[in-house]
Design a protein around this motif. Structure first.
Motif, PDB file in Angstrom:
ATOM      1  N   GLN A 106      24.715  21.296  27.219  1.00 26.65           N
ATOM      2  CA  GLN A 106      23.837  19.863  27.027  1.00 26.65           C
ATOM      3  C   GLN A 106      22.696  19.931  26.432  1.00 26.65           C
ATOM      4  N   ALA A 108      19.067  18.585  24.581  1.00 28.57           N
ATOM      5  CA  ALA A 108      17.982  17.302  24.517  1.00 28.57           C
ATOM      6  C   ALA A 108      16.919  17.817  23.656  1.00 28.57           C
ATOM      7  N   ASP A 133      17.628  13.088  26.314  1.00 30.07           N
ATOM      8  CA  ASP A 133      19.098  13.430  26.487  1.00 30.07           C
ATOM      9  C   ASP A 133      20.051  12.361  26.452  1.00 30.07           C
ATOM     10  N   GLN A 134      21.222  12.308  27.005  1.00 32.62           N
ATOM     11  CA  GLN A 134      22.301  11.592  27.004  1.00 32.62           C
ATOM     12  C   GLN A 134      21.942  10.332  27.833  1.00 32.62           C
TER      13      GLN A 134
END
Length: 196
Positions: A106, A108, A133-134
Motif C-alpha cells: 500500500q 501513501a 492513502d486510499q
C-alpha cells in the motif's frame, strides 16, 4: 510530569503504561522493517524526526475527550539523538515533503508543513503531518520542545490541513505545562486558558 497536565475542561491526563507507550512509540517512529520511502533517504529522516525510541526513558499521557484527544510524551535524552531528531524534522520538510511511503504493497503520500506555535524551551518546532492513502488525507498536528535534556512531544489528530488557533494553543499549552513544570512542584493550573 505528564500526569500533571489537565485538559481545558479540567480533566486529568491518563498516563499510559509501558505496553501502551511502546505501541505509540512504534507507530510514531515508523519503525517497521517493511516500510519504504521514495526518496530513500526519507526513511531515516522520518524515523529520527519522530523523537520516539524505546531505548530512551519516556512517559506518555492522553489528554482530553476521545474525539479530540492529544498525546503528550516526555523523554530524557542526553545522548544527542533527540537533538538531532529536531533537525531531522527541518530536513524532512525541505527534502521529503512530499514523499511516498510504501508498506505491505500500500502506498501513501507524506507531507509536512510548518505551523507557528508559542512553545517554551531552548528549541522547538511545530508541524502538520499529512498522510494521504486510499481512505483520504489524515492530518496530525505535532509539536516538540526541548529544555536541557528534556524533550516533550505532542500530537493531535485534526480534521483539516490548517489547524485552528484553538487547536494550536491547546497542544502547545500542554507541552508548555510540562516544560515549565520540569523541576518544580506539580503545576496546578490548566494547560491553557482557551475556552472549550
Amino acid at each position: 510530569m505528564v500526569a500533571s497536565v489537565r485538559a481545558i475542561n479540567g480533566a486529568a491526563a491518563t498516563v499510559l503504561d509501558d505496553a501502551q507507550l511502546k505501541k505509540i512509540q512504534g507507530i510514531q517512529s515508523m519503525g517497521s522493517s517493511l516500510l519504504r520511502t521514495d526518496p530513500d533517504e526519507c526513511l531515516s529522516l522520518l524515523h529520527d524526526g519522530s523523537l520516539s525510541d524505546d531505548r530512551i526513558p519516556a512517559a506518555a499521557a492522553l489528554i482530553g475527550p476521545p474525539a479530540s484527544q492529544s498525546a503528550i510524551t516526555a523523554s530524557s535524552d542526553d545522548s544527542g539523538l533527540f537533538w538531532q531528531g529536531i533537525y531531522s524534522l527541518e530536513k524532512t520538510r525541505t527534502r521529503c515533503s512530499p514523499s511516498t511511503l510504501t508498506l505491505d504493497g500500500q502506498t501513501a503520500k507524506y507531507e509536512l508543513s510548518p505551523v507557528l506555535a508559542d512553545l517554551h524551551g531552548q528549541k522547538s518546532t511545530a508541524n502538520v503531518q499529512t498522510i494521504t492513502d486510499q481512505t483520504g488525507p489524515h492530518y496530525t498536528l505535532s509539536m516538540v520542545a526541548m529544555s536541557g535534556t528534556l524533550f516533550v512531544t505532542g500530537s493531535k489528530k485534526i480534521p483539516a490541513t490548517q489547524p485552528t488557533d484553538v487547536e494550536i494553543k491547546e497542544l502547545s499549552g500542554y507541552i508548555n505545562t510540562v516544560i515549565d513544570g520540569a523541576g518544580k512542584a506539580i503545576p496546578s493550573a490548566p494547560a491553557t486558558g482557551v475556552g472549550a
